[in-house]
Design an enzyme around this catalytic site. Structure first.
Site, mmCIF file in Angstrom:
data_model
loop_
_atom_site.group_PDB
_atom_site.id
_atom_site.type_symbol
_atom_site.label_atom_id
_atom_site.label_comp_id
_atom_site.label_asym_id
_atom_site.label_seq_id
_atom_site.Cartn_x
_atom_site.Cartn_y
_atom_site.Cartn_z
ATOM 1 N N GLY A 22 0.792 -1.232 0.000
ATOM 2 C CA GLY A 22 0.000 0.000 0.000
ATOM 3 C C GLY A 22 0.819 1.275 0.000
ATOM 4 N N HIS A 28 3.632 1.387 -8.183
ATOM 5 C CA HIS A 28 2.481 0.482 -8.005
ATOM 6 C C HIS A 28 1.510 0.616 -9.172
ATOM 7 C CE1 HIS A 28 3.551 1.173 -3.571
ATOM 8 N NE2 HIS A 28 3.654 -0.130 -3.699
ATOM 9 N N GLN A 52 7.567 -9.961 7.662
ATOM 10 C CA GLN A 52 8.768 -9.608 6.906
ATOM 11 C C GLN A 52 9.533 -8.426 7.491
ATOM 12 O OE1 GLN A 52 6.411 -8.839 3.229
ATOM 13 N NE2 GLN A 52 7.771 -7.088 2.943
ATOM 14 N N GLY A 138 7.886 -5.786 -9.018
ATOM 15 C CA GLY A 138 8.801 -4.770 -9.531
ATOM 16 C C GLY A 138 10.257 -5.196 -9.409
ATOM 17 N N MET A 175 11.098 5.163 -6.870
ATOM 18 C CA MET A 175 9.911 5.427 -6.052
ATOM 19 C C MET A 175 9.760 4.347 -4.992
ATOM 20 S SD MET A 175 7.031 6.966 -8.502
ATOM 21 C CE MET A 175 7.357 8.494 -9.354
ATOM 22 N N SER A 177 7.409 3.700 -1.071
ATOM 23 C CA SER A 177 6.540 4.246 -0.026
ATOM 24 C C SER A 177 7.395 4.845 1.081
ATOM 25 C CB SER A 177 5.638 3.150 0.539
ATOM 26 O OG SER A 177 4.973 2.486 -0.513
HETATM 27 P P1 AMP Z 1 5.617 -2.579 -1.887
HETATM 28 O O1 AMP Z 1 4.274 -1.993 -1.694
HETATM 29 O O2 AMP Z 1 6.739 -1.627 -1.663
HETATM 30 O O3 AMP Z 1 5.801 -3.896 -1.169
HETATM 31 O O4 AMP Z 1 5.724 -2.934 -3.431
HETATM 32 C C1 AMP Z 1 4.723 -3.670 -4.086
HETATM 33 C C2 AMP Z 1 5.209 -4.040 -5.459
HETATM 34 O O5 AMP Z 1 5.534 -2.848 -6.183
HETATM 35 C C3 AMP Z 1 6.483 -4.888 -5.449
HETATM 36 O O6 AMP Z 1 6.423 -5.852 -6.493
HETATM 37 C C4 AMP Z 1 7.549 -3.874 -5.714
HETATM 38 O O7 AMP Z 1 8.706 -4.416 -6.308
HETATM 39 C C5 AMP Z 1 6.858 -2.939 -6.664
HETATM 40 N N1 AMP Z 1 7.495 -1.627 -6.645
HETATM 41 C C6 AMP Z 1 7.801 -0.866 -5.570
HETATM 42 N N2 AMP Z 1 8.411 0.274 -5.930
HETATM 43 C C7 AMP Z 1 8.509 0.231 -7.292
HETATM 44 C C8 AMP Z 1 9.048 1.109 -8.273
HETATM 45 N N3 AMP Z 1 9.619 2.258 -7.946
HETATM 46 N N4 AMP Z 1 8.954 0.739 -9.568
HETATM 47 C C9 AMP Z 1 8.370 -0.428 -9.913
HETATM 48 N N5 AMP Z 1 7.841 -1.295 -9.038
HETATM 49 C C10 AMP Z 1 7.919 -0.982 -7.742
#
Ligand code: AMP
Length: 275
Positions: A22, A28, A52, A138, A175, A177
């Site tokens: 989120g 995202h 995690q 990602g 990028m 969060s």
């Molecule tokens: P997270 O919410 O940070 O756990 O990320 C959720 C998904 O978004 C994961 O597959 C991440 O690798 C992907 N993700 C996070 N940041 C980026 C980004 N800057 N560019 C592309 N994918 C991302």
């Protein structure tokens, strides 16, 4: 969630799934839009997975904004947003975990003990609940992508894993969060990380082969900011994530790093040879 998924499947439609924690940003959104190309229906999930996070990590303060996330997901074409509670995912007495043994111990895994065990466990659970045909991750979290691919292969999971490129801010910062934690000066200096990775790529293009030489130059660049502490910086074979001493040791090479800026831990990586 499972009933929704079963219904979609009964129509012969395909489900593409984007698991997240989120606090959405354009990275995202890119995954959600990409998912549209791989499935008839897109499911995204938001779950800040306690398993995690380490004891002294940011689980308690991880940024949240469900209202905003719902709006962003809707605009990005998400058909269902799955937001389970911790109690639903880890009911009392929970005791089964998945471990991708070797891949989980290197790079980030060295410093975040149990992190990838938590990731693999929750992703397997989410796959079982959502039952997608395809799931998107990602490359920003490259080691996570490898762990999930390995788990999917080793456990014969019927899910097609798709990787999406890293989306960056105007100054190159990947990028995340967690970028919301950065104070203005930290945010400004954070651009040095991607600049350092770019420097590695340009050195490779200029024929520098020794990874120790490249890493030294990159460390020097990133360390221009006294606010940044490099936790690790490695050049690895893109297919195995194992360290290499020469760029000639692998067909595809990637430079990977984790840095602390103040108390914020950021990761990034860049392909410096091949894909
Ligand atoms: P997270 O919410 O940070 O756990 O990320 C959720 C998904 O978004 C994961 O597959 C991440 O690798 C992907 N993700 C996070 N940041 C980026 C980004 N800057 N560019 C592309 N994918 C991302």
């Amino acid at each position: 969630m499972t009933a929704f998924s079963e219904k979609i499947r009964s129509y012969g439609l395909r489900i593409a799934f984007v698991p997240t924690m989120g606090f959405f940003h354009d990275g995202h959104v890119k995954l959600m839009k990409e998912a549209k190309k791989h499935g008839d229906k897109v499911v995204a999930s938001i779950f800040v997975n306690p398993a995690q996070f380490g004891k002294n990590e940011d689980f308690g303060k991880y940024p949240k904004n469900l209202e905003r996330d719902m709006e962003i997901a809707r605009k990005a074409g998400v058909d269902a947003l799955f937001v389970p509670t911790s109690e639903e995912i880890y009911p009392k007495g929970f005791q089964t975990y998945v471990e991708v043994e070797k891949l989980s111990k290197i790079l980030c895994g060295k410093f975040r003990k149990g992190h990838f065990r938590g990731v693999a466990t929750v992703v397997l659970k989410l796959f079982n609940i959502v039952n997608p045909h395809t799931a998107l991750f990602g490359k920003k979290d490259l080691q996570q992508l490898h762990v999930i691919r390995k788990m999917t292969e080793d456990l014969n999971l019927p899910v097609n894993i798709i990787a999406a490129d890293t989306i960056r801010e105007g100054d190159g910062l990947a990028m995340s969060s967690r970028n919301s934690y950065l104070k203005p000066r930290e945010r400004k200096d954070a651009a040095l990380i991607k600049e350092g990775l770019d420097l590695a790529k340009s050195l490779v293009q200029r024929g520098v082969l020794k990874t120790s030489t490249i890493k030294k130059a990159v460390r020097g660049h990133i360390s221009k900011s006294s606010l940044i502490k490099i936790q690790y910086l490695e050049i690895v074979d893109s297919s195995t994530l194992s360290k290499i001493s020469s760029i000639n040791d692998a067909e595809n090479c990637v430079i990977m790093t984790a840095c602390f800026i103040g108390s914020t831990r950021l990761i990034d990586n860049l392909a410096i040879k091949g894909k």
